[in-house]
Enzyme design. Structure first.
Site, PDB file in Angstrom:
ATOM      1  N   GLU A 103       0.839  -1.215   0.000  1.00 50.21           N
ATOM      2  CA  GLU A 103       0.000   0.000   0.000  1.00 50.21           C
ATOM      3  C   GLU A 103       0.872   1.262   0.000  1.00 50.21           C
ATOM      4  OE1 GLU A 103      -2.460  -1.530   3.296  1.00 50.21           O
ATOM      5  OE2 GLU A 103      -4.167  -0.932   2.066  1.00 50.21           O
ATOM      6  N   GLU A 123      -3.654  -9.554   3.479  1.00 51.32           N
ATOM      7  CA  GLU A 123      -4.404  -9.282   4.714  1.00 51.32           C
ATOM      8  C   GLU A 123      -5.543 -10.277   4.922  1.00 51.32           C
ATOM      9  OE1 GLU A 123      -3.312  -7.064   2.594  1.00 51.32           O
ATOM     10  OE2 GLU A 123      -2.690  -5.217   3.594  1.00 51.32           O
TER      11      GLU A 123
HETATM   12  C1  LIG Z   1       0.846  -1.502  15.251  1.00 51.88           C
HETATM   13  C2  LIG Z   1       0.470  -1.634  13.825  1.00 51.88           C
HETATM   14  C3  LIG Z   1       0.598  -0.328  13.121  1.00 51.88           C
HETATM   15  C4  LIG Z   1       0.214  -0.403  11.687  1.00 51.88           C
HETATM   16  C5  LIG Z   1      -0.997   0.389  11.393  1.00 51.88           C
HETATM   17  C6  LIG Z   1      -1.716  -0.127  10.201  1.00 51.88           C
HETATM   18  C7  LIG Z   1      -3.041   0.426  10.113  1.00 51.88           C
HETATM   19  C8  LIG Z   1      -3.958  -0.347   9.210  1.00 51.88           C
HETATM   20  C9  LIG Z   1      -3.716  -0.106   7.813  1.00 51.88           C
HETATM   21  C10 LIG Z   1      -3.248  -1.040   6.985  1.00 51.88           C
HETATM   22  C11 LIG Z   1      -3.317  -2.432   7.259  1.00 51.88           C
HETATM   23  C12 LIG Z   1      -2.450  -3.241   6.689  1.00 51.88           C
HETATM   24  C13 LIG Z   1      -2.545  -4.640   7.040  1.00 51.88           C
HETATM   25  C14 LIG Z   1      -1.261  -5.388   6.883  1.00 51.88           C
HETATM   26  O1  LIG Z   1      -0.317  -4.994   6.309  1.00 51.88           O
HETATM   27  S1  LIG Z   1      -1.318  -6.859   7.667  1.00 51.88           S
HETATM   28  C15 LIG Z   1       0.215  -7.622   7.249  1.00 51.88           C
HETATM   29  C16 LIG Z   1       0.180  -8.164   5.875  1.00 51.88           C
HETATM   30  N1  LIG Z   1       1.367  -8.905   5.650  1.00 51.88           N
HETATM   31  C17 LIG Z   1       1.416 -10.228   5.763  1.00 51.88           C
HETATM   32  O2  LIG Z   1       0.450 -10.884   6.030  1.00 51.88           O
HETATM   33  C18 LIG Z   1       2.763 -10.869   5.527  1.00 51.88           C
HETATM   34  C19 LIG Z   1       3.137 -11.717   6.687  1.00 51.88           C
HETATM   35  N2  LIG Z   1       4.418 -12.355   6.503  1.00 51.88           N
HETATM   36  C20 LIG Z   1       4.597 -13.432   5.718  1.00 51.88           C
HETATM   37  O3  LIG Z   1       3.719 -13.918   5.056  1.00 51.88           O
HETATM   38  C21 LIG Z   1       5.965 -14.042   5.735  1.00 51.88           C
HETATM   39  O4  LIG Z   1       6.618 -13.626   6.876  1.00 51.88           O
HETATM   40  C22 LIG Z   1       6.804 -13.707   4.479  1.00 51.88           C
HETATM   41  C23 LIG Z   1       6.879 -12.218   4.271  1.00 51.88           C
HETATM   42  C24 LIG Z   1       6.222 -14.388   3.250  1.00 51.88           C
HETATM   43  C25 LIG Z   1       8.256 -14.248   4.700  1.00 51.88           C
HETATM   44  O5  LIG Z   1       8.214 -15.622   5.007  1.00 51.88           O
HETATM   45  P1  LIG Z   1       9.511 -16.332   5.622  1.00 51.88           P
HETATM   46  O6  LIG Z   1      10.683 -15.993   4.809  1.00 51.88           O
HETATM   47  O7  LIG Z   1       9.151 -17.770   5.820  1.00 51.88           O
HETATM   48  O8  LIG Z   1       9.754 -15.634   7.018  1.00 51.88           O
HETATM   49  P2  LIG Z   1       8.894 -15.751   8.328  1.00 51.88           P
HETATM   50  O9  LIG Z   1       7.476 -15.878   8.019  1.00 51.88           O
HETATM   51  O10 LIG Z   1       9.497 -16.782   9.204  1.00 51.88           O
HETATM   52  O11 LIG Z   1       9.105 -14.316   8.982  1.00 51.88           O
HETATM   53  C26 LIG Z   1      10.287 -13.965   9.695  1.00 51.88           C
HETATM   54  C27 LIG Z   1       9.870 -13.311  10.996  1.00 51.88           C
HETATM   55  O12 LIG Z   1       9.146 -12.111  10.688  1.00 51.88           O
HETATM   56  C28 LIG Z   1       7.885 -12.127  11.349  1.00 51.88           C
HETATM   57  N3  LIG Z   1       6.937 -11.409  10.488  1.00 51.88           N
HETATM   58  C29 LIG Z   1       6.752 -11.535   9.169  1.00 51.88           C
HETATM   59  N4  LIG Z   1       5.840 -10.669   8.726  1.00 51.88           N
HETATM   60  C30 LIG Z   1       5.416  -9.979   9.801  1.00 51.88           C
HETATM   61  C31 LIG Z   1       4.467  -8.935   9.991  1.00 51.88           C
HETATM   62  N5  LIG Z   1       3.784  -8.389   8.977  1.00 51.88           N
HETATM   63  N6  LIG Z   1       4.279  -8.465  11.230  1.00 51.88           N
HETATM   64  C32 LIG Z   1       4.976  -8.955  12.285  1.00 51.88           C
HETATM   65  N7  LIG Z   1       5.916  -9.961  12.171  1.00 51.88           N
HETATM   66  C33 LIG Z   1       6.121 -10.453  10.932  1.00 51.88           C
HETATM   67  C34 LIG Z   1       7.549 -13.594  11.472  1.00 51.88           C
HETATM   68  O13 LIG Z   1       6.625 -13.796  12.503  1.00 51.88           O
HETATM   69  C35 LIG Z   1       8.909 -14.190  11.786  1.00 51.88           C
HETATM   70  O14 LIG Z   1       9.203 -13.962  13.135  1.00 51.88           O
HETATM   71  P3  LIG Z   1       9.133 -15.131  14.198  1.00 51.88           P
HETATM   72  O15 LIG Z   1       9.896 -16.280  13.651  1.00 51.88           O
HETATM   73  O16 LIG Z   1       9.687 -14.557  15.432  1.00 51.88           O
HETATM   74  O17 LIG Z   1       7.670 -15.441  14.332  1.00 51.88           O
END
Ligand SMILES: CCCCCCCC/C=C\C=C\CC(=O)SCCNC(=O)CCNC(=O)[C@H](O)C(C)(C)COP(=O)(O)OP(=O)(O)OC[C@H]1O[C@@H](n2cnc3c(N)ncnc32)[C@H](O)[C@@H]1OP(=O)(O)O
Length: 725
Positions: A103, A123
């Site tokens: 976005e 999302e």
């Molecule tokens: C306080 C919030 C303020 C923001 C205000 C927003 C207001 C609302 C407006 C907009 C809304 C937007 C909504 C979103 O954006 S929701 C998020 C959408 N994104 C996702 O769903 C992506 C999520 N991530 C993944 O699918 C994967 O991590 C990927 C990017 C494909 C990478 O995969 P991989 O290489 O296997 O790595 P990991 O999944 O193991 O990730 C590594 C660690 O990073 C953590 N992680 C990943 N993405 C996020 C995230 N978006 N938020 C927080 N943490 C994230 C993941 O948990 C791993 O950490 P850990 O091993 O400690 O769990």
């Protein structure tokens, strides 16, 4: 949180929040500060936004959504700020630009991506919608059909496809940052109006109404009770039907509904649970943090039945050279044909087709009946049918033929890993790798360690799961392990409900309405009733080894239903024979229809056994099936067979069709409330004292007595255990 730098006339804003630059409130604040600084500096003529460590951003920080802070408006205004800038803003997309990350890029006037970058608005997969005006900008950029597809499925698309769709302006193979700075310099002074997506009209479709109508039907069908896809659809429809500002208002309203929904909480729990189970450990102290996997350069699969074929296909897709072994030429040729067919189909689905899979090359995939060819493989997966004697014979052979250190895996769904390992001279190398059918499709790999399994073996099996793009879950050794052990009481309740007056279609309907892909009877028909029958015969519960005089509906003082055995005796094995709990159009048919024969068979059975029938309502069906499954889950946790509730939930979501938007059985129990689960089990157990599956587990009682703590605290009530969530 975001670094601000200069490259001559271009201001560079770099998002920094390792590992994936998730947009926390601090990152957003720093981004806003950077934009304002660039705007205020007359020597800055253009802006470039990129991410630290060659990753743009994985979107909003998902952990932040459960905090009580208000954040629904936090990102949208910043995206608007970017778009309204009088200086051109270029997004340099490397790694991932997902959710809020994409976005931000949509607010930019230009987007340039590395060829290996992935983009998407996922999302919906965590129960939300793109809440920073993404549902309004994306359709204006790439058109309604493509935008709707991306937003309602959440799929990630590669940069090459993004370029075709017009989502990015350019893709580069080398340095994306340098290319973006070049582009930023080039566009200085060019009019920005045409680059502002909020000002663009949505490309018209010949029949918008009909398109939207049909799209909604499709979205609803795929959603199966999950709310987010439909609300994503509504937000995109607002883009098609309303001016930009009104569409944004509608998007915000819908986002708010989802943000506070139980489904979003469940899906976000599932997201972190899947990651938490990667950090495996065992009661003896082995752990992911200290065990290193050994490389798997060549593998072997023994047995080319349904499971073996799927496993071979999975390994070939993961590019692991492979030997496939069968007992004789007839089985080998049959298996080879079936594997080739599967691989052809998979190759067609892949971008670069058969060449990418290279399965016609005997150096990569070799079929044989010669055990000696397994002498140099790093890992063997045995996938013959469930017979202990046969498995032990094979493992004995393997421990003699395979090189020292080779990992010996058994694809058993219930048998004792220690007993299989006892047939070898290297029990530390023996491990269970329980695949789910079809093995090249299902994401779950249940990994079972035995008493002697080494930490290296566990780490290698987990590494294999990752290579196969599966979710590996490490569990201990007991009959049925985690998944099937929890399934037994569930299926048992379903069959008891038939005895008491219900019908397969009624029970299935309740569980499918709950969100299961298939109810227990449709699932048994698909899996084949003969599988369980063989196992029950091996356990002496039915068949010739059953002692004479055993009561028909009792085994060792407990209630037993012979109904599935009776169907098998009639040759009704399910889909494969065209008859089971349902009837099918032919043997191998897939359309289940209620069977009048079965209904009268049930009536006759109840008469024979003098069972009084009664009307059984939906609540009782749901509670008896689900709560008995959950109850077994608590027993598994107490025994240390799994190291946390998230393991059970990940297994159920990825291997048993549990609806993800309900977070898995243990998470579901936490949402129902443990006191209620306990009270219901106590009630049903009083009515059915001869059914151990309904007797509340001691751990469940302990948690209720402790005041129903949140799920992430459960394990602390068992000595020394801590949650990974
Ligand atoms: C306080 C919030 C303020 C923001 C205000 C927003 C207001 C609302 C407006 C907009 C809304 C937007 C909504 C979103 O954006 S929701 C998020 C959408 N994104 C996702 O769903 C992506 C999520 N991530 C993944 O699918 C994967 O991590 C990927 C990017 C494909 C990478 O995969 P991989 O290489 O296997 O790595 P990991 O999944 O193991 O990730 C590594 C660690 O990073 C953590 N992680 C990943 N993405 C996020 C995230 N978006 N938020 C927080 N943490 C994230 C993941 O948990 C791993 O950490 P850990 O091993 O400690 O769990």
């Amino acid at each position: 949180m975001a670094q601000y730098a200069r490259s001559s006339a271009v201001a560079v804003i770099r998002l920094c929040n390792p590992p994936l630059n998730a947009l926390s409130l601090a990152v957003l604040q720093a981004l806003e500060d950077g934009l304002k600084k660039a705007d205020a500096d007359p020597s800055v003529k253009a802006v470039m936004i990129c991410g630290e460590n060659r990753k743009f951003s994985a979107g909003a920080d998902i952990r932040g959504f459960s905090s009580p802070k208000r954040h629904e408006g936090a990102l949208g205004p910043i995206v608007s700020l970017i778009e309204s800038s009088e200086k051109p803003v270029v997004a340099a997309i490397e790694g991932v630009a997902l959710g809020g990350g994409l976005e931000v890029a949509l607010g930019c006037h230009y987007r340039i991506a590395h060829v290996k970058a992935q983009m998407g608005l996922p999302e919906v997969t965590i129960g939300l919608l793109p809440g920073a005006e993404g549902t309004q900008r994306l359709p204006r950029l790439i058109g309604l059909p493509a935008a709707l597809d991306m937003i309602t499925t959440g799929k990630h698309i590669p940069a090459t496809e993004a370029l075709k769709l017009g989502l990015v302006d350019e893709i580069v193979e080398e340095n994306t940052i340098e290319a973006a700075i070049r582009l930023a310099n080039k566009v200085i002074g060019q009019p920005l109006g045409p680059r502002r997506l909020s000002l663009k009209p949505i490309p018209r479709l010949p029949n918008m109404e009909a398109f939207l109508r049909e799209a909604l039907v499709k979205v609803k069908k795929q959603a199966r009770g999950c709310l987010a896809p439909e609300l994503c659809f509504q937000a995109v429809r607002a883009a098609a039907e309303r001016p930009f500002a009104e569409g944004v208002r509608r998007e915000r309203e819908l986002f708010q509904v989802l943000l506070t929904s139980g489904q979003a909480r469940a899906l976000q729990y599932a997201f972190f649970a899947e990651r938490a189970v990667r950090r495996w450990d065992t009661p003896s102290g082995a752990s992911w943090s200290s065990a290193a996997p050994q490389p798997v350069r060549k593998a072997a699969v023994i047995g080319l039945g349904t499971m073996g074929r799927g496993i071979v296909t999975s390994l070939v897709k993961a590019n692991i050279p492979l030997v496939a072994l069968e007992q004789d030429l007839e089985y080998l040729n049959k298996g080879r044909k079936a594997v080739m067919l599967l691989l052809e189909r998979e190759a067609m689905k892949m971008e670069r087709g058969a060449q990418a899979l290279d399965f016609h090359n005997p150096a990569r995939l070799q079929f044989t009946v010669d055990f000696d060819l397994l002498h140099d493989v790093d890992l063997v997966i045995e996938a013959v049918f469930e017979n202990m004697a046969l498995k032990k014979e094979i493992f004995h052979k393997l421990s003699k033929i395979c090189k020292p250190g080779a990992l010996l895996c058994t694809n058993t769904s219930a048998l004792n890993i220690d007993e299989i390992a006892s047939a070898t001279s290297c029990p530390q190398q023996v491990i269970g790798t329980h695949f789910f059918s079809p093995a090249h499709v299902m994401r779950l790999l249940e990994i079972i360690y035995g008493r002697h399994t080494s930490p290296t073996a566990i780490a290698t099996a987990m590494q294999l799961a990752k290579a196969l793009k599966k979710v590996g879950v490490v569990v201990g050794n007991c009959f049925g392990f985690v998944g099937n052990r929890m399934m037994f009481p569930y299926v048992q309740q379903a069959v008891f409900l038939l005895e008491e007056g219900s019908r397969p279609e009624a029970v299935d309907q309740v569980l499918e309405d709950f969100g299961f892909k298939l109810g227990p009877f449709r699932m048994s028909d698909l899996a084949g009733l003969d599988v369980g029958w063989r196992s029950r015969k091996d356990q002496g519960l039915t068949g010739p080894s059953l002692p004479a005089g055993t009561p028909a509906r009792q085994r060792q003082g407990q209630r037993y239903s012979p109904l599935p055995d009776l169907l098998c005796e009639q040759g009704r094995f399910g889909q494969k024979t065209g008859k089971g709990w349902y009837q099918y159009e032919r043997a191998g048919g897939r359309t289940a229809t209620p069977d009048p024969w079965l209904h009268s068979f049930l009536s006759h059975y109840r008469d024979t056994h003098h069972i009084k029938t009664r009307f059984i309502d939906q609540e009782e069906i749901l509670e008896r099936c689900l709560f008995s499954l959950i109850n077994e889950g608590f027993a598994i946790l107490a025994e240390g067979i799994a190291s946390g509730p998230e393991h059970l939930d990940v297994i159920y979501i990825n291997g048993y069709g549990w609806p993800k938007h309900r977070g898995g059985p243990m998470f579901y129990a936490s949402t129902v409330g443990l006191p209620r689960v306990l009270a219901k089990l106590q009630k049903y157990s009083e009515v059915h004292p001869d059914v151990p599956g309904l007797r509340p587990s001691a751990f469940l009682k302990k948690l209720v007595a402790a005041g129903n703590p949140p799920i992430k605290e459960w394990m602390s009530y068992l000595s020394q255990q801590s949650s990974k969530l």
